[in-house]
Design a protein around this motif. Structure first.
Motif, mmCIF file in Angstrom:
data_model
loop_
_atom_site.group_PDB
_atom_site.id
_atom_site.type_symbol
_atom_site.label_atom_id
_atom_site.label_comp_id
_atom_site.label_asym_id
_atom_site.label_seq_id
_atom_site.Cartn_x
_atom_site.Cartn_y
_atom_site.Cartn_z
ATOM 1 N N ASN A 14 0.808 -1.218 0.000
ATOM 2 C CA ASN A 14 0.000 0.000 0.000
ATOM 3 C C ASN A 14 0.840 1.266 0.000
ATOM 4 O OD1 ASN A 14 -2.463 -1.317 -0.080
ATOM 5 N ND2 ASN A 14 -2.638 -1.432 2.154
ATOM 6 N N GLU A 15 2.111 1.155 0.397
ATOM 7 C CA GLU A 15 3.010 2.311 0.370
ATOM 8 C C GLU A 15 3.632 2.391 -1.028
ATOM 9 O OE1 GLU A 15 4.858 5.375 0.392
ATOM 10 O OE2 GLU A 15 3.776 5.038 2.287
ATOM 11 N N LEU A 16 3.190 3.383 -1.805
ATOM 12 C CA LEU A 16 3.558 3.433 -3.220
ATOM 13 C C LEU A 16 5.009 3.830 -3.456
ATOM 14 C CD1 LEU A 16 0.326 4.978 -4.783
ATOM 15 C CD2 LEU A 16 0.932 2.577 -4.399
ATOM 16 N N THR A 17 5.714 4.287 -2.429
ATOM 17 C CA THR A 17 7.141 4.592 -2.602
ATOM 18 C C THR A 17 8.009 3.347 -2.469
ATOM 19 O OG1 THR A 17 7.527 5.110 -0.264
ATOM 20 C CG2 THR A 17 6.780 6.919 -1.695
ATOM 21 N N ASN A 18 7.428 2.251 -2.005
ATOM 22 C CA ASN A 18 8.194 1.021 -1.851
ATOM 23 C C ASN A 18 8.405 0.334 -3.191
ATOM 24 O OD1 ASN A 18 8.311 1.325 0.927
ATOM 25 N ND2 ASN A 18 6.569 -0.029 1.325
ATOM 26 N N ARG A 19 9.480 -0.406 -3.288
ATOM 27 C CA ARG A 19 9.742 -1.280 -4.428
ATOM 28 C C ARG A 19 9.740 -2.705 -3.899
ATOM 29 N NH1 ARG A 19 15.483 -2.157 -7.571
ATOM 30 N NH2 ARG A 19 14.663 -3.279 -9.394
ATOM 31 N N ILE A 20 8.944 -3.584 -4.493
ATOM 32 C CA ILE A 20 8.802 -4.950 -3.995
ATOM 33 C C ILE A 20 9.160 -5.925 -5.111
ATOM 34 C CG2 ILE A 20 7.217 -6.642 -3.018
ATOM 35 C CD1 ILE A 20 5.622 -4.334 -1.844
ATOM 36 N N ILE A 21 10.087 -6.848 -4.796
ATOM 37 C CA ILE A 21 10.609 -7.793 -5.784
ATOM 38 C C ILE A 21 10.340 -9.206 -5.285
ATOM 39 C CG2 ILE A 21 12.659 -8.508 -7.078
ATOM 40 C CD1 ILE A 21 13.881 -5.750 -6.312
ATOM 41 N N VAL A 22 9.703 -10.032 -6.122
ATOM 42 C CA VAL A 22 9.359 -11.400 -5.744
ATOM 43 C C VAL A 22 9.829 -12.371 -6.824
ATOM 44 C CG1 VAL A 22 7.358 -10.690 -4.375
ATOM 45 C CG2 VAL A 22 7.069 -11.241 -6.791
ATOM 46 N N PRO A 23 10.080 -13.634 -6.452
ATOM 47 C CA PRO A 23 10.463 -14.639 -7.437
ATOM 48 C C PRO A 23 9.245 -15.207 -8.145
ATOM 49 C CG PRO A 23 10.413 -15.631 -5.286
ATOM 50 C CD PRO A 23 10.101 -14.171 -5.080
ATOM 51 N N GLY A 24 9.481 -15.866 -9.262
ATOM 52 C CA GLY A 24 8.427 -16.634 -9.894
ATOM 53 C C GLY A 24 8.340 -18.010 -9.269
ATOM 54 N N GLY A 25 7.307 -18.751 -9.617
ATOM 55 C CA GLY A 25 7.173 -20.104 -9.098
ATOM 56 C C GLY A 25 5.777 -20.382 -8.589
ATOM 57 N N GLU A 26 5.616 -21.542 -7.969
ATOM 58 C CA GLU A 26 4.318 -21.963 -7.453
ATOM 59 C C GLU A 26 4.112 -21.443 -6.037
ATOM 60 O OE1 GLU A 26 1.870 -26.124 -6.544
ATOM 61 O OE2 GLU A 26 3.770 -26.157 -7.647
ATOM 62 N N VAL A 27 2.913 -20.941 -5.777
ATOM 63 C CA VAL A 27 2.570 -20.430 -4.453
ATOM 64 C C VAL A 27 2.041 -21.573 -3.586
ATOM 65 C CG1 VAL A 27 1.115 -18.839 -3.145
ATOM 66 C CG2 VAL A 27 2.047 -18.150 -5.367
ATOM 67 N N ARG A 28 2.637 -21.740 -2.409
ATOM 68 C CA ARG A 28 2.171 -22.760 -1.467
ATOM 69 C C ARG A 28 1.000 -22.202 -0.676
ATOM 70 N NH1 ARG A 28 5.936 -24.990 3.383
ATOM 71 N NH2 ARG A 28 5.880 -22.780 3.887
ATOM 72 N N LEU A 29 -0.139 -22.873 -0.749
ATOM 73 C CA LEU A 29 -1.340 -22.448 -0.050
ATOM 74 C C LEU A 29 -1.563 -23.318 1.182
ATOM 75 C CD1 LEU A 29 -3.674 -22.037 -3.167
ATOM 76 C CD2 LEU A 29 -2.369 -20.253 -1.976
ATOM 77 N N PRO A 30 -2.125 -22.753 2.259
ATOM 78 C CA PRO A 30 -2.620 -21.384 2.387
ATOM 79 C C PRO A 30 -1.572 -20.391 2.892
ATOM 80 C CG PRO A 30 -3.208 -22.602 4.343
ATOM 81 C CD PRO A 30 -2.455 -23.574 3.453
ATOM 82 N N ASP A 31 -0.305 -20.810 3.003
ATOM 83 C CA ASP A 31 0.725 -19.969 3.601
ATOM 84 C C ASP A 31 1.072 -18.746 2.763
ATOM 85 O OD1 ASP A 31 0.770 -22.626 4.698
ATOM 86 O OD2 ASP A 31 2.647 -22.120 5.691
ATOM 87 N N LEU A 32 0.840 -18.822 1.438
ATOM 88 C CA LEU A 32 1.212 -17.747 0.510
ATOM 89 C C LEU A 32 2.723 -17.558 0.453
ATOM 90 C CD1 LEU A 32 -1.582 -15.081 1.141
ATOM 91 C CD2 LEU A 32 -1.492 -16.901 -0.571
ATOM 92 N N ASP A 33 3.448 -18.679 0.413
ATOM 93 C CA ASP A 33 4.898 -18.690 0.246
ATOM 94 C C ASP A 33 5.226 -19.200 -1.159
ATOM 95 O OD1 ASP A 33 5.070 -18.100 2.964
ATOM 96 O OD2 ASP A 33 5.212 -20.221 3.506
ATOM 97 N N ILE A 34 6.395 -18.798 -1.647
ATOM 98 C CA ILE A 34 6.941 -19.362 -2.873
ATOM 99 C C ILE A 34 8.217 -20.089 -2.491
ATOM 100 C CG2 ILE A 34 7.767 -18.898 -5.213
ATOM 101 C CD1 ILE A 34 6.208 -16.244 -5.089
ATOM 102 N N LEU A 35 8.256 -21.411 -2.746
ATOM 103 C CA LEU A 35 9.395 -22.225 -2.353
ATOM 104 C C LEU A 35 9.978 -22.950 -3.558
ATOM 105 C CD1 LEU A 35 8.181 -23.842 1.000
ATOM 106 C CD2 LEU A 35 9.831 -21.992 0.713
ATOM 107 N N GLY A 36 11.177 -23.492 -3.374
ATOM 108 C CA GLY A 36 11.829 -24.254 -4.430
ATOM 109 C C GLY A 36 13.251 -23.781 -4.657
ATOM 110 N N ASP A 37 14.031 -24.602 -5.365
ATOM 111 C CA ASP A 37 15.433 -24.259 -5.608
ATOM 112 C C ASP A 37 15.591 -22.971 -6.389
ATOM 113 O OD1 ASP A 37 16.324 -26.465 -4.239
ATOM 114 O OD2 ASP A 37 16.500 -27.727 -6.013
ATOM 115 N N GLU A 38 14.623 -22.644 -7.247
ATOM 116 C CA GLU A 38 14.732 -21.415 -8.031
ATOM 117 C C GLU A 38 14.639 -20.181 -7.138
ATOM 118 O OE1 GLU A 38 10.402 -22.675 -8.016
ATOM 119 O OE2 GLU A 38 12.362 -23.637 -8.249
ATOM 120 N N VAL A 39 14.020 -20.316 -5.958
ATOM 121 C CA VAL A 39 13.921 -19.176 -5.037
ATOM 122 C C VAL A 39 15.293 -18.862 -4.444
ATOM 123 C CG1 VAL A 39 12.827 -18.285 -2.948
ATOM 124 C CG2 VAL A 39 11.512 -19.683 -4.558
#
Length: 259
Positions: free
Chosen positions: A133-158
């Motif tokens: 919600n803070e528009l001055t922030n920059r947020i960077i995330v990896p690609g991959g499958e999302v683990r539910l319901p935790d909302l994590d992205i796991l795997g060697d590519e991370v």
């Protein structure tokens, strides 16, 4: 143990966290090894109390199952909020921050809502939602499958994703801490990501409440003494006094008291 064998056994444990039960034939197909090799892997993991043998395969040792995310989020929530605010006090505007998965790192993100111009690198989508919600922030995330319901992205590519960045601060949680200070988690990939975050930031901050001490999880990686800052609610029972004494110069207890 060879690196290839260790990685295969770690991968078996990761698979078991999802399926809870697996057959020898399935592991033979998945890893392209012989049934004899798979049985040796299963025997080794059973010997370490990580799996339980059944006819034709193995089941995950019941004690090694993690709690559901929502249950973990609400457990000791007041302590986690206090820990989060103490961690947030160390992080200024304009900082670059790594976040690992876990509920306590997500609490830290909530405590950072007032910060401006953060660069956030994370595989924890709860952190993303807290700080987006803070528009001055920059947020960077990896690609991959999302683990539910935790909302994590796991795997060697991370792990490889985090290798491409450096940060001033790294916020990490942990599933459990053994009496010798060893850090425990439920997935080998979680351990690899946490260790990559720790080595690629200037100040690593481990956030955990006292209930993590003595909690059992199957995968070992790192030690309490590796962190630059350790923020807890209060000291656990006396069994852990020696390991806390070794890190006393880096330890913050938000509820006061001596380690």
């Amino acid at each position: 143990m060879s690196s290839k064998k260790r990685k295969r056994r770690d991968a078996i444990l990761d698979l078991m966290q999802t399926q809870k039960s697996v057959s020898v034939d399935e592991l033979v197909t998945t890893f392209g090894v012989s049934a004899q090799t798979v049985r040796r892997d299963i025997n080794h993991l059973c010997h370490e109390n990580l799996l339980r043998r059944r006819h034709g395969g193995a089941d995950l040792f019941e004690k090694q199952l993690n709690l559901p995310y929502q249950q973990r989020k609400t457990t000791n929530s007041e302590a986690k909020e206090a820990i989060a605010h103490a961690a947030a006090a160390l992080i200024p505007d304009d900082a670059t921050v790594f976040f690992s998965i876990g509920t306590t790192p997500a609490f830290v993100a909530e405590a950072l809502r007032a910060r401006k111009r953060l660069t956030v690198v994370t595989n924890n989508l709860n952190v993303v939602m807290a700080l987006s919600n803070e528009l001055t922030n920059r947020i960077i995330v990896p690609g991959g499958e999302v683990r539910l319901p935790d909302l994590d992205i796991l795997g060697d590519e991370v792990t490889r994703f985090f290798e491409g960045y450096r940060a001033e601060f790294g916020i990490c949680g942990v599933a459990g801490v053994a009496e010798d200070g060893a850090l425990l988690d439920f997935h080998a990939s979680e351990v690899r990501v946490r260790e990559q975050i720790r080595t690629a930031c200037e100040t690593s901050i481990l956030v955990l409440d006292h209930t993590k001490f003595g909690r059992v999880a199957p995968v070992v990686g790192g030690n309490l003494g590796d962190a630059d800052r350790i923020i807890m609610d209060r000291a656990p029972d006396a069994r852990f006094a020696p390991v806390l004494e070794r890190v006393a110069d880096r330890l913050i207890l938000v509820e006061g008291g001596a380690p």
